[in-house]
Design an enzyme around this catalytic site. Structure first.
Site, PDB file in Angstrom:
ATOM      1  N   LYS A  22       6.535  14.689  -3.857  1.00 44.02           N
ATOM      2  CA  LYS A  22       6.529  13.325  -3.333  1.00 44.02           C
ATOM      3  C   LYS A  22       5.200  12.640  -3.607  1.00 44.02           C
ATOM      4  CE  LYS A  22       5.605  10.623   0.571  1.00 44.02           C
ATOM      5  NZ  LYS A  22       4.281  10.331   1.161  1.00 44.02           N
ATOM      6  N   ASN A  23       4.091  13.341  -3.378  1.00 42.08           N
ATOM      7  CA  ASN A  23       2.780  12.716  -3.542  1.00 42.08           C
ATOM      8  C   ASN A  23       2.432  12.442  -5.001  1.00 42.08           C
ATOM      9  OD1 ASN A  23       2.361  12.631  -0.800  1.00 42.08           O
ATOM     10  ND2 ASN A  23       1.157  14.510  -0.719  1.00 42.08           N
ATOM     11  N   ARG A  94       3.166   3.674   1.984  1.00 43.08           N
ATOM     12  CA  ARG A  94       1.723   3.810   1.825  1.00 43.08           C
ATOM     13  C   ARG A  94       1.310   3.718   0.360  1.00 43.08           C
ATOM     14  NH1 ARG A  94      -2.717   2.522   4.368  1.00 43.08           N
ATOM     15  NH2 ARG A  94      -4.462   3.380   3.237  1.00 43.08           N
ATOM     16  N   CYS A 118       2.821   6.159   7.065  1.00 44.87           N
ATOM     17  CA  CYS A 118       2.620   6.815   8.357  1.00 44.87           C
ATOM     18  C   CYS A 118       1.316   6.360   8.999  1.00 44.87           C
ATOM     19  CB  CYS A 118       2.587   8.337   8.167  1.00 44.87           C
ATOM     20  SG  CYS A 118       4.121   9.016   7.514  1.00 44.87           S
ATOM     21  N   ASP A 308      -1.910  17.558   4.818  1.00 44.61           N
ATOM     22  CA  ASP A 308      -0.463  17.387   4.950  1.00 44.61           C
ATOM     23  C   ASP A 308       0.239  18.643   5.452  1.00 44.61           C
ATOM     24  OD1 ASP A 308      -0.457  14.756   4.198  1.00 44.61           O
ATOM     25  OD2 ASP A 308       0.369  15.066   2.201  1.00 44.61           O
ATOM     26  N   ILE A 330      -9.731  15.103   7.458  1.00 49.35           N
ATOM     27  CA  ILE A 330      -9.286  13.975   6.632  1.00 49.35           C
ATOM     28  C   ILE A 330      -8.760  12.853   7.516  1.00 49.35           C
ATOM     29  CG2 ILE A 330      -7.867  13.296   4.657  1.00 49.35           C
ATOM     30  CD1 ILE A 330      -9.818  15.604   4.058  1.00 49.35           C
TER      31      ILE A 330
END
Length: 421
Positions: A22-23, A94, A118, A308, A330
């Site tokens: 996904k990223n 995002r 998010c 994550d 983070i």
């Protein structure tokens, strides 16, 4: 309203295949704009973020053939024009800021609504703005959007030092600089595998990017780029989520399509807890694991423990013995899953942005809500561990990032369903 309902407490076994990252894909799709040609992406996950990106691309004029059952997108960007992008879709996403780098690189201007996604606390785009300014673009802030345009004829390469290690800013700078005049050097660049994946695609499209995956990236700008075919890397965060689930409730579970090197720090924590693993070339088998030990976790930039994954591993920690802590360096406010887990009976709390847990805990099914993507994943795992029925609302967060999650979990024996209420 859609909800996920889980009847928990059942052991699982079988194989879970991992989808494309996904990223990565949320940057790869905007990156195709740079080509002014046809780009084929394979291994694309069937998630709502991809659907939103495809819709935005089509609004800009892209012609897209979709076969998400086979994980394929064929994107023709020859008819794309730079136009103000729709606030509603952008606000839910995002990664919408990647359109800035791609549009600026190809057209010399971009107008993009402010990004959503998010709510994990402050995630400023100052680093992006600083990089674009250094390359020769100016920003005009509008009410719900920002407009970027090149000062002069084109972007011009330069040396850019990232004050903070940032995946998004590194990728965005890479996209814009790939079409700038001359050499751009990114110092203190992020090193995540997804950055290498994006660099691989745009290099296949004709870009000249060197050093992706290190902290210094060199980009020599090119005048034009062409079509290419690219396969998205496996999703290391999805893999980590299911590895943690398998460690908590598995009687032998194989996670397929995994790149071990992308998960070394995460796997090291599993092994420190006492989880039994067999690591193969492109899969990891998780053995039935008992008598787990508590550990302390600190999330840091890659190759350290991924932010994550601190939420998805939390339910597994609640099965260990002893006290432990989680510190996210983070996103310090990434703690919204804690009160939901406490509602299920977890002995867990937040103290000065540090998560403290005392385990083992016996979780009980409850009505909980996902407050963000990875918190939602944690609640799914907690629901599978818990005795009784768990009902999760706000599942649109989960569907943003987990491809066919219901089907994958059902296949290994989870009693889970998607309902409409």
């Amino acid at each position: 309203m859609k909800k996920i309902v889980i009847n928990g407490g059942k052991r699982i076994s079988g194989t879970i295949p991992i989808s494309g990252a996904k990223n990565s894909v949320v940057a790869l799709i905007p990156a195709t704009i740079l080509a002014n040609d046809v780009v084929t992406l394979e291994g694309v996950p069937d998630i709502s973020d991809v659907a939103s990106l495809v819709e935005i691309m089509e609004i800009m004029g892209a012609k897209i053939e979709r076969n998400l059952e086979e994980g394929r997108l064929v994107i023709d960007t020859r008819s794309v024009v730079s136009r103000p992008l729709p606030y509603g879709k952008i606000n839910s996403l995002r990664a919408s800021y990647y359109f800035n780098g791609a549009l600026l690189g190809r057209f010399g201007q971009a107008t993009v609504g402010l990004p959503g996604g998010c709510d994990l606390g402050p995630r400023p785009t100052d680093l992006h703005d600083k990089a674009f300014k250094a390359l020769g673009a100016k920003k005009i802030q509008e009410e719900e959007a920002e407009h970027l345009e090149v000062i002069g004829d084109s972007l011009v390469g330069t040396t850019i030092y990232m004050d903070v290690v940032s995946v998004g800013a590194t990728i965005n700078t890479m996209l814009a600089a790939s079409r700038a005049k001359g050499l751009t050097i990114i110092e203190n660049a992020a090193r995540e595998p997804e950055i290498i994946d994006v660099a691989t695609l745009i290099n296949n499209m004709g870009a000249q990017v060197r050093g992706a995956g290190t902290d210094i990236i060199r980009i020599t700008g090119v005048d034009e780029m062409h079509g290419a075919q690219h396969t998205v890397i496996p999703d290391r965060i999805e893999a980590g989520t299911y590895l943690a689930l398998a460690a908590a409730m598995g009687d032998g579970v194989i996670i397929e399509n995994v790149i071990y090197e992308h998960l070394e720090s995460f796997i090291a924590k599993l092994e420190e807890m006492g989880v039994g693993l067999t690591i193969r070339e492109d899969s990891i088998e998780v053995h039935k694991s008992e008598n787990l030990k508590s550990v302390n976790i600190t999330s840091v930039p890659y190759p350290g423990f991924a932010t994550d994954l601190q939420q998805p591993i939390t339910p597994l920690l609640l099965k260990a013995k002893g006290r432990g802590s989680i510190v996210d360096t983070i996103y310090q406010k990434r703690v919204n899953h804690v009160p939901e887990l406490a509602r299920m009976g977890a002995n867990i709390s937040v103290l000065d942005d540090r998560i403290i847990y005392d385990a083992p805990n016996e979780l009980t099914g409850s009505c909980v809500q996902a407050t963000d993507l990875r918190a939602g994943a944690a609640l799914v795992t907690a629901g599978i561990i818990a005795s009784g029925t768990t009902k999760i609302s706000n599942i649109e967060f989960i569907l943003r990032g987990y491809d066919h999650i219901i089907e994958k979990l059902t296949a290994v024996g989870v009693d889970i369903q998607l309902i409409e209420e």
